[in-house]
Scaffold this active site. Structure first.
Site, PDB file in Angstrom:
ATOM      1  N   LYS A 251     -99.242  26.703 -44.560  1.00 16.67           N
ATOM      2  CA  LYS A 251     -99.328  27.886 -43.699  1.00 16.67           C
ATOM      3  C   LYS A 251     -98.823  27.633 -42.288  1.00 16.67           C
ATOM      4  CE  LYS A 251    -103.276  29.997 -44.293  1.00 16.67           C
ATOM      5  NZ  LYS A 251    -104.636  30.351 -44.692  1.00 16.67           N
TER       6      LYS A 251
ATOM      7  N   GLY B 114    -110.227  31.430 -47.690  1.00 14.36           N
ATOM      8  CA  GLY B 114    -111.077  31.389 -46.508  1.00 14.36           C
ATOM      9  C   GLY B 114    -111.704  30.023 -46.229  1.00 14.36           C
TER      10      GLY B 114
ATOM     11  N   GLU C  42    -104.960  28.999 -34.167  1.00 14.83           N
ATOM     12  CA  GLU C  42    -104.475  30.315 -33.721  1.00 14.83           C
ATOM     13  C   GLU C  42    -105.489  30.913 -32.763  1.00 14.83           C
ATOM     14  OE1 GLU C  42    -104.130  32.945 -37.116  1.00 14.83           O
ATOM     15  OE2 GLU C  42    -102.234  32.082 -37.744  1.00 14.83           O
TER      16      GLU C  42
ATOM     17  N   ARG D 161     -96.885  34.657 -55.337  1.00 19.09           N
ATOM     18  CA  ARG D 161     -97.313  34.950 -56.724  1.00 19.09           C
ATOM     19  C   ARG D 161     -97.710  36.423 -56.776  1.00 19.09           C
ATOM     20  NH1 ARG D 161    -102.578  35.767 -55.259  1.00 19.09           N
ATOM     21  NH2 ARG D 161    -103.229  34.451 -53.537  1.00 19.09           N
TER      22      ARG D 161
HETATM   23  P1  ADP Z   1    -106.855  32.293 -46.564  1.00 19.96           P
HETATM   24  O1  ADP Z   1    -105.475  31.876 -46.996  1.00 19.96           O
HETATM   25  O2  ADP Z   1    -107.850  31.181 -46.636  1.00 19.96           O
HETATM   26  O3  ADP Z   1    -107.313  33.558 -47.228  1.00 19.96           O
HETATM   27  P2  ADP Z   1    -105.921  33.676 -44.187  1.00 19.96           P
HETATM   28  O4  ADP Z   1    -105.062  32.980 -43.201  1.00 19.96           O
HETATM   29  O5  ADP Z   1    -105.268  34.641 -45.143  1.00 19.96           O
HETATM   30  O6  ADP Z   1    -106.741  32.582 -45.005  1.00 19.96           O
HETATM   31  O7  ADP Z   1    -107.073  34.408 -43.441  1.00 19.96           O
HETATM   32  C1  ADP Z   1    -108.155  34.994 -44.149  1.00 19.96           C
HETATM   33  C2  ADP Z   1    -108.871  35.996 -43.258  1.00 19.96           C
HETATM   34  O8  ADP Z   1    -109.347  35.348 -42.049  1.00 19.96           O
HETATM   35  C3  ADP Z   1    -108.000  37.145 -42.768  1.00 19.96           C
HETATM   36  O9  ADP Z   1    -107.891  38.174 -43.708  1.00 19.96           O
HETATM   37  C4  ADP Z   1    -108.770  37.547 -41.525  1.00 19.96           C
HETATM   38  O10 ADP Z   1    -109.896  38.322 -41.884  1.00 19.96           O
HETATM   39  C5  ADP Z   1    -109.286  36.238 -40.956  1.00 19.96           C
HETATM   40  N1  ADP Z   1    -108.356  35.674 -39.931  1.00 19.96           N
HETATM   41  C6  ADP Z   1    -107.331  34.841 -40.148  1.00 19.96           C
HETATM   42  N2  ADP Z   1    -106.683  34.538 -38.986  1.00 19.96           N
HETATM   43  C7  ADP Z   1    -107.339  35.191 -37.995  1.00 19.96           C
HETATM   44  C8  ADP Z   1    -107.154  35.284 -36.566  1.00 19.96           C
HETATM   45  N3  ADP Z   1    -106.178  34.643 -35.924  1.00 19.96           N
HETATM   46  N4  ADP Z   1    -108.023  36.071 -35.879  1.00 19.96           N
HETATM   47  C9  ADP Z   1    -109.020  36.737 -36.532  1.00 19.96           C
HETATM   48  N5  ADP Z   1    -109.242  36.675 -37.853  1.00 19.96           N
HETATM   49  C10 ADP Z   1    -108.418  35.927 -38.592  1.00 19.96           C
END
Ligand code: ADP
Length: 456
Positions: A118, A167, A202, A294
């Protein structure tokens, strides 16, 4: 033209059945694989052939690359569809298929690698001018480095696992003194879940929506998007309800986020179907978050809205066909919602495996149930707890909510506990009905405080 003669489906449950049905419509023979506790599984019964590939433990069956490749060779399968989860985002598996002369129905191993890293994906997008949330340029290797970057972009920040998913390996850090502990915990969690402790950082945005865009690319320059899905109803960063279009969407917004998704796919030289996930903040600023290389659990809401069969598109592209669709031919009609029905205690969110004594799914116009469950089937404890996806499609959001509530009321599952009561609670909540929610919605509505904790 015959696309493939025979496809092996390296998965189980509802997605295996979804793929089998698409193959049957395309006149392609199917091979199911199953672990030895799943002899009675519906996917194994519905395929033309079925092969037991090992014991219940996923590492010995649905993740067992040599056993799966042997099954493909034994049955003379020309291609493998990986579904979602299991080996679907494993670049080694995609490579091993190619080495064995079997077509992997998905993107190239290179694209899978970018999607699986990522932090790298962020860099690729940033270089191409696609907005990303302010944060680190690449991995954060030490605590000192994390402090330096966090101070620059200002707290709160979120530490994330480069190899993350579901998550896990994520930590929100409110201030500097919390960073050290959070860094080590995220690193440890990431290492045990993904075998890599690499983190990136981030800025943490307090109120966001998760909006993602389905794309299809033939790898020969033709890329279209199928609009957005809103997946902001999450519990511990896991999606529970998805809908399309997003309640915040306008034609202008869809065009903007759709174009960003197509640019992201182009930046990766992407081929096959995929999803570009974005964060949308309160000002409707869009930031790239990650790529899923996917088919996704929630793909049916897009299928309902556009009338496009996403699984057939995957197969067509893997067979080398050019994309027959142009962006202006893709029409979006009405509103679709999906509820993930899990075999879980809806109060405590712990798995509730066991025998289903009665399974009566709802029906009627605009109601779709993607499931592998049936009366008498025993939900295994070894796999994912999602046992059905209930999808509705209606002319607008209000009607779709009414249809979903009726379908949930009519869904009879006895013998185990499910998340149906929890879905009903959400569907009846005024903020959900108004489309006024962010990713913290579930935390707020749950008085017991035992759902959807923020990532701390
Ligand atoms: P994963 O691949 O583990 O699912 P993601 O990067 O898709 O992780 O993030 C999952 C969730 O975490 C997002 O849908 C959002 O709710 C929260 N999230 C991710 N990055 C941020 C951020 N920079 N600020 C606030 N919430 C975030």
């Amino acid at each position: 033209m015959k696309l493939f003669r025979k496809i092996l489906i390296a998965n189980r449950g509802e997605i295996a059945i979804r793929v089998i049905r698409a193959c049957k419509e395309l006149d392609i023979r199917t091979v199911a694989i199953f672990s030895d506790i799943e002899r009675d599984a519906l996917h194994a019964r519905l395929a033309d052939e079925a092969i037991c590939i090992g014991p219940a433990s996923p590492s010995q069956s649905y993740l067992n690359i040599p056993a799966i490749l042997s099954a493909a060779e034994l049955t003379d399968s020309e291609a493998i569809h990986p579904g979602y989860g299991f080996l679907s985002e494993n670049s080694h598996f995609a490579e091993a298929c190619a080495t064995s002369g079997i077509t992997f129905i998905g993107p190239s191993p290179e694209s899978i690698k970018i999607g699986g890293d990522k932090s790298k994906a962020r860099q690729v997008m940033k270089r191409r001018g696609i907005p990303v949330v302010p944060g680190s340029d690449g991995p954060v290797s030490t605590e000192e480095m994390a402090v330096r970057i966090a101070k620059k972009i200002e707290f709160p920040v979120i530490l994330k696992a480069s190899a993350g998913g579901g998550g896990r390996g994520m930590r929100v850090v409110g201030e500097e003194k919390e960073l050290s502990q959070a860094f080590h915990m995220a690193q440890r969690e990431s290492f045990s879940a993904f075998g890599s402790g690499e983190l990136y950082l981030e800025k943490y945005l307090p109120s966001i929506r998760h909006v993602e865009v389905q794309i299809i690319s033939d790898g020969k320059g033709n890329i279209v998007h199928l609009g957005e899905r809103d997946c902001s109803i999450q519990r511990r960063h896991q999606k529970l309800i998805e809908e399309a279009p997003s309640p915040l969407s306008t034609e202008k917004f869809r065009k903007r986020i759709g174009e960003l998704a197509v640019r992201a796919a182009r930046a990766m030289k992407y081929k096959n179907v995929g999803t570009i996930e974005f964060i949308v903040d309160e000002d409707q600023t869009i930031y790239f978050m990650e790529v899923n290389t996917r088919v996704q659990v929630e793909h049916p809401v897009t299928e309902e809205l556009t009338g496009i069969d996403i699984i057939k598109e995957q197969i067509n592209i893997a067979a080398g066909l050019l994309l027959s669709l142009k962006q202006n031919q893709i029409k979006f009609s009405g509103h679709a919602i999906e509820c993930r029905i899990n075999a879980e205690d809806p109060e405590r969110f712990i798995p509730s495996p066991g025998r289903i004594s009665l399974f009566l799914p709802p029906g009627g116009p605009g109601v779709r149930v993607d499931t592998a469950a049936y009366t008498g089937w025993t939900v295994p404890s070894q796999y994912d707890s999602m046992i059905a996806k209930l999808i509705v499609h209606a002319k607008n959001r209000e009607d779709a909510i009414a249809k979903m509530k009726t379908a949930l009321d009519g869904f009879v599952i006895e013998g185990i506990k499910t998340t149906i009561p929890f879905h009903k609670k959400i569907l009846n909540h005024l903020d959900f009905v108004m489309g006024d929610f962010d990713t913290h919605f579930l935390e707020r509505i749950n008085e017991q405080g035992n759902t959807g904790k923020s990532p701390s």
